[in-house]
Design a protein around this motif. Structure first.
Motif, PDB file in Angstrom:
ATOM      1  N   GLN A 191     -90.855 -49.771  28.691  1.00 15.69           N
ATOM      2  CA  GLN A 191     -89.409 -49.730  28.854  1.00 15.69           C
ATOM      3  C   GLN A 191     -88.968 -49.041  30.146  1.00 15.69           C
ATOM      4  OE1 GLN A 191     -87.275 -49.304  25.072  1.00 15.69           O
ATOM      5  NE2 GLN A 191     -89.056 -48.197  24.330  1.00 15.69           N
TER       6      GLN A 191
ATOM      7  N   PRO B 204     -92.103 -55.373  18.130  1.00 15.91           N
ATOM      8  CA  PRO B 204     -91.920 -55.843  16.751  1.00 15.91           C
ATOM      9  C   PRO B 204     -91.600 -57.333  16.643  1.00 15.91           C
ATOM     10  CG  PRO B 204     -90.009 -54.557  17.459  1.00 15.91           C
ATOM     11  CD  PRO B 204     -90.976 -54.547  18.601  1.00 15.91           C
ATOM     12  N   ASP B 205     -91.273 -57.972  17.756  1.00 11.20           N
ATOM     13  CA  ASP B 205     -90.933 -59.391  17.694  1.00 11.20           C
ATOM     14  C   ASP B 205     -92.163 -60.299  17.705  1.00 11.20           C
ATOM     15  OD1 ASP B 205     -88.191 -59.090  17.544  1.00 11.20           O
ATOM     16  OD2 ASP B 205     -87.958 -58.958  19.722  1.00 11.20           O
ATOM     17  N   LEU B 206     -93.315 -59.723  17.972  1.00  9.08           N
ATOM     18  CA  LEU B 206     -94.522 -60.554  18.058  1.00  9.08           C
ATOM     19  C   LEU B 206     -95.586 -60.048  17.091  1.00  9.08           C
ATOM     20  CD1 LEU B 206     -94.724 -60.828  21.937  1.00  9.08           C
ATOM     21  CD2 LEU B 206     -94.240 -62.707  20.377  1.00  9.08           C
TER      22      LEU B 206
ATOM     23  N   SER C 214     -81.364 -52.146  25.209  1.00 12.57           N
ATOM     24  CA  SER C 214     -81.500 -51.963  26.661  1.00 12.57           C
ATOM     25  C   SER C 214     -80.967 -53.150  27.435  1.00 12.57           C
ATOM     26  CB  SER C 214     -82.973 -51.775  27.039  1.00 12.57           C
ATOM     27  OG  SER C 214     -83.472 -50.596  26.479  1.00 12.57           O
ATOM     28  N   ARG C 215     -81.004 -54.321  26.806  1.00 13.06           N
ATOM     29  CA  ARG C 215     -80.585 -55.521  27.536  1.00 13.06           C
ATOM     30  C   ARG C 215     -79.084 -55.539  27.806  1.00 13.06           C
ATOM     31  NH1 ARG C 215     -82.588 -60.242  23.995  1.00 13.06           N
ATOM     32  NH2 ARG C 215     -84.364 -58.847  23.856  1.00 13.06           N
TER      33      ARG C 215
ATOM     34  N   ARG D 103     -84.744 -64.997  12.615  1.00 12.49           N
ATOM     35  CA  ARG D 103     -83.853 -64.042  13.277  1.00 12.49           C
ATOM     36  C   ARG D 103     -83.367 -64.581  14.619  1.00 12.49           C
ATOM     37  NH1 ARG D 103     -86.201 -59.680  15.151  1.00 12.49           N
ATOM     38  NH2 ARG D 103     -88.312 -60.427  14.878  1.00 12.49           N
TER      39      ARG D 103
ATOM     40  N   ASP E  86     -92.077 -42.041  32.045  1.00 15.55           N
ATOM     41  CA  ASP E  86     -92.269 -42.209  30.601  1.00 15.55           C
ATOM     42  C   ASP E  86     -91.732 -43.575  30.212  1.00 15.55           C
ATOM     43  OD1 ASP E  86     -92.476 -42.113  27.917  1.00 15.55           O
ATOM     44  OD2 ASP E  86     -91.211 -40.347  27.619  1.00 15.55           O
TER      45      ASP E  86
ATOM     46  N   THR F  67     -91.837 -64.113  13.999  1.00 18.13           N
ATOM     47  CA  THR F  67     -91.996 -63.330  12.768  1.00 18.13           C
ATOM     48  C   THR F  67     -91.456 -64.091  11.556  1.00 18.13           C
ATOM     49  OG1 THR F  67     -89.858 -62.203  13.019  1.00 18.13           O
ATOM     50  CG2 THR F  67     -91.781 -61.165  14.048  1.00 18.13           C
TER      51      THR F  67
ATOM     52  N   LEU G 119     -89.146 -41.893  20.819  1.00 12.04           N
ATOM     53  CA  LEU G 119     -90.220 -42.656  21.471  1.00 12.04           C
ATOM     54  C   LEU G 119     -90.759 -41.951  22.712  1.00 12.04           C
ATOM     55  CD1 LEU G 119     -88.915 -46.357  21.318  1.00 12.04           C
ATOM     56  CD2 LEU G 119     -90.776 -45.341  20.001  1.00 12.04           C
TER      57      LEU G 119
ATOM     58  N   LYS H 135     -84.731 -57.773  29.760  1.00 10.66           N
ATOM     59  CA  LYS H 135     -84.586 -57.169  28.445  1.00 10.66           C
ATOM     60  C   LYS H 135     -84.520 -55.644  28.491  1.00 10.66           C
ATOM     61  CE  LYS H 135     -88.356 -59.197  26.847  1.00 10.66           C
ATOM     62  NZ  LYS H 135     -88.755 -60.009  28.024  1.00 10.66           N
ATOM     63  N   GLY H 136     -84.769 -55.080  29.655  1.00  8.40           N
ATOM     64  CA  GLY H 136     -84.858 -53.621  29.728  1.00  8.40           C
ATOM     65  C   GLY H 136     -86.224 -53.124  29.288  1.00  8.40           C
ATOM     66  N   TYR H 137     -87.106 -54.039  29.002  1.00  4.92           N
ATOM     67  CA  TYR H 137     -88.501 -53.693  28.731  1.00  4.92           C
ATOM     68  C   TYR H 137     -89.357 -54.877  29.105  1.00  4.92           C
ATOM     69  CZ  TYR H 137     -87.433 -56.196  24.371  1.00  4.92           C
ATOM     70  OH  TYR H 137     -87.022 -57.133  23.454  1.00  4.92           O
TER      71      TYR H 137
ATOM     72  N   PHE I  49     -85.431 -49.521  33.160  1.00  6.03           N
ATOM     73  CA  PHE I  49     -84.282 -50.310  33.603  1.00  6.03           C
ATOM     74  C   PHE I  49     -84.486 -50.771  35.039  1.00  6.03           C
ATOM     75  CE2 PHE I  49     -82.122 -48.008  30.161  1.00  6.03           C
ATOM     76  CZ  PHE I  49     -81.376 -49.022  29.603  1.00  6.03           C
TER      77      PHE I  49
ATOM     78  N   ARG J  30     -94.029 -52.764  24.124  1.00  6.99           N
ATOM     79  CA  ARG J  30     -92.919 -52.812  25.075  1.00  6.99           C
ATOM     80  C   ARG J  30     -93.031 -51.650  26.054  1.00  6.99           C
ATOM     81  NH1 ARG J  30     -87.525 -53.979  21.366  1.00  6.99           N
ATOM     82  NH2 ARG J  30     -88.149 -56.033  20.596  1.00  6.99           N
TER      83      ARG J  30
ATOM     84  N   LEU K 254     -85.525 -57.019  35.382  1.00  9.37           N
ATOM     85  CA  LEU K 254     -86.163 -56.959  34.065  1.00  9.37           C
ATOM     86  C   LEU K 254     -85.103 -57.225  32.999  1.00  9.37           C
ATOM     87  CD1 LEU K 254     -88.979 -56.215  32.824  1.00  9.37           C
ATOM     88  CD2 LEU K 254     -88.022 -53.943  32.432  1.00  9.37           C
TER      89      LEU K 254
ATOM     90  N   ARG L   5     -92.080 -45.029  27.373  1.00 10.39           N
ATOM     91  CA  ARG L   5     -91.785 -45.092  25.937  1.00 10.39           C
ATOM     92  C   ARG L   5     -92.353 -46.364  25.294  1.00 10.39           C
ATOM     93  NH1 ARG L   5     -86.621 -45.852  25.993  1.00 10.39           N
ATOM     94  NH2 ARG L   5     -86.389 -45.636  28.251  1.00 10.39           N
ATOM     95  N   TYR L   6     -93.648 -46.556  25.530  1.00 11.87           N
ATOM     96  CA  TYR L   6     -94.319 -47.705  24.913  1.00 11.87           C
ATOM     97  C   TYR L   6     -94.214 -47.639  23.394  1.00 11.87           C
ATOM     98  CZ  TYR L   6     -96.996 -49.106  29.114  1.00 11.87           C
ATOM     99  OH  TYR L   6     -97.397 -49.565  30.331  1.00 11.87           O
ATOM    100  N   PHE L   7     -93.999 -48.747  22.775  1.00 12.95           N
ATOM    101  CA  PHE L   7     -94.185 -48.852  21.323  1.00 12.95           C
ATOM    102  C   PHE L   7     -94.479 -50.309  20.985  1.00 12.95           C
ATOM    103  CE2 PHE L   7     -90.363 -50.721  19.230  1.00 12.95           C
ATOM    104  CZ  PHE L   7     -89.560 -50.894  20.329  1.00 12.95           C
ATOM    105  N   PRO L   8     -95.074 -50.560  19.812  1.00 12.42           N
ATOM    106  CA  PRO L   8     -95.508 -51.929  19.499  1.00 12.42           C
ATOM    107  C   PRO L   8     -94.331 -52.898  19.480  1.00 12.42           C
ATOM    108  CG  PRO L   8     -96.461 -50.350  17.967  1.00 12.42           C
ATOM    109  CD  PRO L   8     -95.439 -49.599  18.772  1.00 12.42           C
TER     110      PRO L   8
END
Lengths: 537, 542
Positions: free
Chosen positions: B141, B342-344, A365-366, A236, B335, A275, A408, B149-151, B143, B139, B147, B337-340
């Motif tokens: 998150q 996905p890129d790793l 977001s980027r 990707r 907040d 990945t 989220l 990537k925004g996260y 702004f 991540r 930063l 907005r943590y979440f796993p």
């Protein structure tokens, strides 16, 4: 098309890509016993013509440029076309190398269109978004890099729904692509430009991306072959992320062989994508049986499961009938076909939208106007963000970011994101069980054929529902091949209907082998749209 | 990436590198400007406050209990960043160590640098933590222009290490004693870039050199009760990362950053008071003072019945005025907005891998301190020797050559330390090697040279290097231990000074020193002092 004797590849190809002459041959593809509708491999035909000096790359590009001039005003498949000169330069170079007896790559002279969310260093890459209007990446996506290394010529960047968010290309910030079969209809999406370009022979093959069906649904709408590989099969790196855990770069071709050759070129581990899988990439084509050597029951013993939930209410009758015909065709080829129920199937759509939108809200977001892309001047930081994103992003994208952000948010995470992940596990398991029982699962690629431009534009839920056939495959991370299998009535030519074949993880080879046999033996179907039918002859 | 730089350069031709234009109307920016003016106004107070530091401690009211917890960010000294191949060198020209990945360009993906895991496991083990054998990245998150990537790629609910502790010996001047502070968690994350503000305040620029540099965040239990304990905890952490070689631990460069949470509650109350976060602590000393100031501030508010004025906020330590000031108030919990991520892929540790790291861990400061203590060294020596990795290595290397621990400790603590202090050198800069120090001590012990000569040789070794044997030979410094030769010199001294002999014999026995001096002088300091005095006494008293 000219008759070619054999595909003894006249010069050695890159070893990784050697094609055993005993298996797939242009003879088999091009000289079917009876007048046939079976599509030839354009890549192999072209290669043979170039290497036997029956066609020069320069002539090839000249006729390509003519076709683009004729078709592009009606179709608008491309967001960016390179200058004629740059294509001619590449063609001259290739001609010179062939004349000098130099080794040329297996994709030498193959005209490849690339979806605009896949980065190209020498062309703009906007992802169909205003916020990246004019953006030129400093690097090639790994898939593009590999295509170029193997000799492919990138002929342009194709139109798409902004960042992949849509099913029609109507959400492109720049233009709507028309369906080559009926220019009043959508080509599907989000890879609509890539599908239309292959369908209208504006290129030989193209790259798309598939997060929830964005390769397979437009392949179905445009009557071309679309291949969504196993998650992790293709790097990707360089693909603008929509939903990272679902995104896959996929291939379009006018034949199964071409889609397979393109996949082979781009597949494999990439150290720039953590990945991407280290699974070995087999030579998909080496397992192909030539049509002439086929026994009467070439797929004897193959177990095919027709997913019951995909041919029930809500699916166009013409589509169901085309799929049932395809099932009969499989039976005629010796397969056993039975209906299989995947009770979790209907859960896929909501789970998909929660996960895809959650990830997208983060991935996008980027695009903040700080480092690249278009920045709106503001007196204050939050306004700079707000204005840049408000002006740069389209309404569909903004809606999806909002929904994903919501899902989220603290207090909602468990109810939405976490629950959707649980559903994803259920879906993955149910597919695994079904694929233990059946070699291949089949379904329509979309619940209808291509619909009219504007028809669903103001009804996002109806449009989302159109993804029902495809999203489960992304959630399960499985490979799926869509190939045209029939038509539904529409005017003089009808509209193509795509058959989706779903296989076990990393078993694209089997999908391609079976798809090739299906395609080569399918009669009375010719998937060349009227807009180009004459010039293709 | 020159292309990207060039592109941005074209967009904003008045700037030198990729940047953004940000008006300074943001609250973050405000504090920066306020800080600048205030520190100028109040610089004179610095000295005063520093000198009252220890007093303040004793003045703390006994009715209140301060609670302190520390979040430390340690920048890892990996060759490349956490998720790309860019090197990181502190102080490089802005945006010269960046790539599509750490710039967050579209399509770029993070790939984990495995050294980050190795370093995290090392520190986790050194902090006596439980390791998570199946952890992941998440991540976080928000702004902000630094930063990309925004996260931020971080770890949320499954940190790689948790539930550990850190043992600390409080220096004697602060009361001494052994303390154990709990470690809540250690997790991996990436650093952000830096904003550079223009002088006229019209816009800000972004430097992304630091973006993506690997960090370990270490969260302590709220176990500290005063500034000294907190500073000692941080200092021990610094020693640990230096011993482990995972970071240079340099606070000025920001390789070790501590944010402290301070609250105060009346003794006997189980509920914690409102906690205040203090930032901008650039040294252990400022950390200690900032905490004591903050405790005093909160205690005062409590005792004046104004506890409600302690609000959850971030305060900044002002070195100039020696006080904390409000940086930003927290409007509810952010907040993220943590979440796993996905890129790793998940981070899976294998027992073998962990065991390999465990077995390769060096002896850590606490282990060294206990070992030195067992050798019979005093706590002052123990702390001096063990708390600097290089000094400890020097000490241990000298011991390895068979030298006596106490003697080596004395040499290092007195003359060598004095020399380093005077010359502003570290133990790595001096020319004396552990081998030669051991040789020197041995030469004195076996009587080859006198202690006095030993000292002379030491300074030569410190400044010039060389070997003890060479110097002794070159300068003819071997101690005279032949009684006959010494007797000759004693006889000569007695013969040359009849007047003094008479006085001595007349009762002025202090003159023994005079004669000893004469003999020493004659022997160029080489006469064995014991032998000399013995013979001298015999002769004088006969």
């Amino acid at each position: 098309m000219k008759m070619l004797s054999t595909l003894q590849t006249p010069r050695s190809t890159l070893s990784r890509f050697s094609l055993p002459s005993s298996t797939i041959t242009t003879q088999a593809i091009l000289t079917h016993p009876q007048p046939t509708t079976a599509p030839p491999s354009q890549i192999l035909t072209l290669r043979h013509s170039l290497l036997t000096n029956t066609l020069s790359a320069t002539d090839l590009i000249q006729s390509h440029l003519t076709r683009i001039r004729l078709t592009e005003p009606h179709l608008r498949s491309f967001l960016h076309l390179p200058s004629d000169q740059s294509l001619l330069d590449q063609a001259h170079d290739l001609d010179r190398r062939i004349a000098a007896g130099e080794e040329v790559g297996p994709l030498a002279g193959v005209l490849v269109a690339v979806k605009d969310n896949i980065c190209t260093a020498d062309m703009p890459s906007t992802g169909g978004s205003r916020i990246l209007d004019g953006y030129r990446p400093p690097f090639d996506a790994t898939a593009v890099k590999r295509v170029k290394e193997l000799g492919g010529i990138v002929v342009g960047k194709t139109n798409m729904d902004e960042f992949g968010m849509g099913s029609t290309t109507e959400a492109s910030a720049f233009q709507v692509t028309a369906n080559p079969w009926d220019v009043s209809r959508v080509p599907g999406g989000s890879s609509g430009g890539s599908a239309a370009a292959v369908s209208a022979r504006q290129c030989v093959v193209s790259l798309g991306s598939d997060t929830g069906g964005s390769v397979r649904q437009p392949a179905s709408f445009c009557g071309v072959v679309g291949l969504k590989p196993t998650y992790g099969r293709v790097s990707r790196f360089g693909l603008m992320a929509y939903a990272s855990s679902l995104d896959a770069i996929g291939c379009f071709g006018s034949s199964v062989a071409d889609a397979g050759i393109l996949l082979h070129a781009i597949a494999g581990h990439d150290r720039f994508d953590a990945t991407s899988s280290k699974q070995e990439v087999p030579n998909f084509l080496s397992h192909f049986d030539s049509a002439s050597s086929l026994e009467s029951k070439p797929l004897k013993g193959l177990r095919i499961g027709l997913i019951r939930e995909t041919i029930e209410d809500g699916v166009d009758a013409g589509v169901v009938s085309a799929i049932r015909d395809a099932a009969s065709h499989f039976e005629a080829l010796g397969c056993s076909v039975s209906e299989v129920s995947l009770p979790s199937f209907s859960l896929g759509l909501p789970a998909y939208y929660v996960l895809a939108l959650s990830e997208s809200s983060s991935n996008l977001s980027r695009y903040d106007g700080i480092r690249y892309g278009n920045q709106v001047y503001a007196e204050e930081l939050n306004s700079l963000y707000g204005e840049s994103r408000a002006k740069g992003l389209g309404s569909e994208v903004k809606m999806r970011i909002l929904m994903g952000t919501y899902a989220l948010s603290a207090g909602y995470y468990d109810a939405y994101y976490k629950r959707a992940q649980q559903v994803r596990t259920i879906i993955r398991n149910s597919f695994k069980e079904a694929l233990d029982q059946y070699d291949i699962l089949i379904s329509p690629a979309a619940p209808s054929a291509a619909y009219k431009i504007g028809e669903k534009k103001n009804d996002p839920l109806a449009m989302y529902a159109g993804d029902i056939m495809t999203v489960n495959v992304n959630l399960a991370g499985l490979p799926a091949l869509v190939l045209p299998c029939g038509f539904i009535e529409n005017g003089p030519t009808g509209l193509p209907v795509g058959l989706q074949m779903i296989g076990a993880a990393f078993n694209e080879g089997e999908l391609l082998r079976v798809g090739h046999i299906f395609e080569q033996t399918l009669e009375n179907c010719r998937f060349v749209p009227p807009i180009v039918a004459d010039s293709v002859e | 990436m020159s292309y990207t730089i060039f592109r941005t350069f074209q967009l904003h031709p008045f700037l030198l590198y990729p940047t953004s234009i940000l008006k300074l109307q943001n609250r973050f920016f405000h504090s920066t400007t306020i800080k600048a003016t205030q520190s100028q106004q109040t610089q004179t107070q610095t000295k005063h406050s520093t000198s009252t530091q220890s007093k303040k401690l004793n003045n703390l009211p006994k009715d209140y209990e301060p609670i302190i917890g520390i979040e430390t960010h340690v920048q890892l000294s990996t060759n490349t960043k956490a998720f790309c191949n860019c090197p990181y060198n502190y102080g490089s020209f802005p945006n010269t160590s960046i790539c599509p990945v750490c710039m967050g360009l579209p399509g770029a993906l993070p790939v984990l640098n495995s050294k980050v895991i190795e370093f995290a496991v090392k520190l986790g083990l050194a902090l006596n933590c439980e390791l998570a054998f199946d952890s992941k990245f998440d991540r976080k998150q928000y702004f902000y222009p630094d930063l990309p990537k925004g996260y931020q790629i971080s770890q949320f609910d499954v940190p790689i290490a948790s539930s550990g502790f850190l043992d600390v010996d409080i220096p004697l001047e602060y009361g001494g004693g052994h303390k154990r502070f709990g470690i809540t968690r250690v997790h991996m994350e990436e650093d952000a870039g830096k904003l550079l503000h223009t002088e006229n305040g019209n816009y800000s620029q972004v430097d992304l050199n630091r973006a993506g540099v690997p960090l370990l965040e270490i969260v302590s239990e709220p176990d500290m009760r005063n500034g000294i304990e907190a500073a000692e905890y941080a200092a021990e952490l610094q020693r640990l990362v230096r011993y482990l070689g995972v970071s240079n631990g340099n606070m000025q460069e920001g390789s070790l950053r501590c944010d402290v949470n301070v609250s105060v509650r009346p003794i006997g109350q189980s509920k914690f008071g409102t906690k205040v976060e203090v930032k901008n602590l650039n040294s252990f000393a400022s950390m200690s003072r900032a905490i004591d100031f903050e405790i005093a501030r909160q205690v005062q508010l409590h005792s004046q019945g104004q506890a409600d004025q302690i609000v959850q906020e971030t305060r900044s330590w002002e070195e100039g005025s020696q006080r904390t000031i409000t940086m930003r108030k927290k409007e509810g919990l952010a907040d993220y907005r943590y979440f796993p991520e996905p890129d790793l892929p998940s981070v899976i540790l294998y027992q073998e891998y962990v065991d390999g790291i465990k077995n390769s861990l060096p002896e850590l400061p606490e282990g060294k301190r206990r070992r030195y203590e067992k050798m019979g060294l005093g706590m002052q020596d123990v702390l001096f020797l063990a708390n600097d990795k290089n000094i400890a290595e020097f000490f241990d290397a000298t011991l390895a050559k068979g030298a006596d621990a106490k003697l080596v400790a004395n040499w290092i603590m007195s003359d060598i330390a004095g020399f380093m202090k005077n010359e502003k050198l570290t133990i790595n800069d001096i020319k004396l090697t552990p081998e030669e120090l051991a040789e020197l001590i041995a030469s004195i012990k076996d009587g080859t040279i006198s202690g006095k000569i030993g000292k002379e040789i030491l300074f030569e070794l410190l400044a010039e290097g060389g070997s003890v044997k060479e110097i002794i030979e070159k300068k003819d410094l071997v101690q005279i231990t032949d009684p006959v030769e010494i007797e000759k010199m004693v006889d000569k001294a007695i013969a040359d000074n009849p007047k003094q002999v008479e006085q001595y014999r007349g009762g002025k026995t202090k003159l023994q020193g005079f004669f000893a001096g004469q003999v020493m002088k004659a022997s160029k300091g080489k006469a064995n002092p014991g032998l000399l005095n013995k013979i001298l006494l015999e002769k004088l008293n006969s």
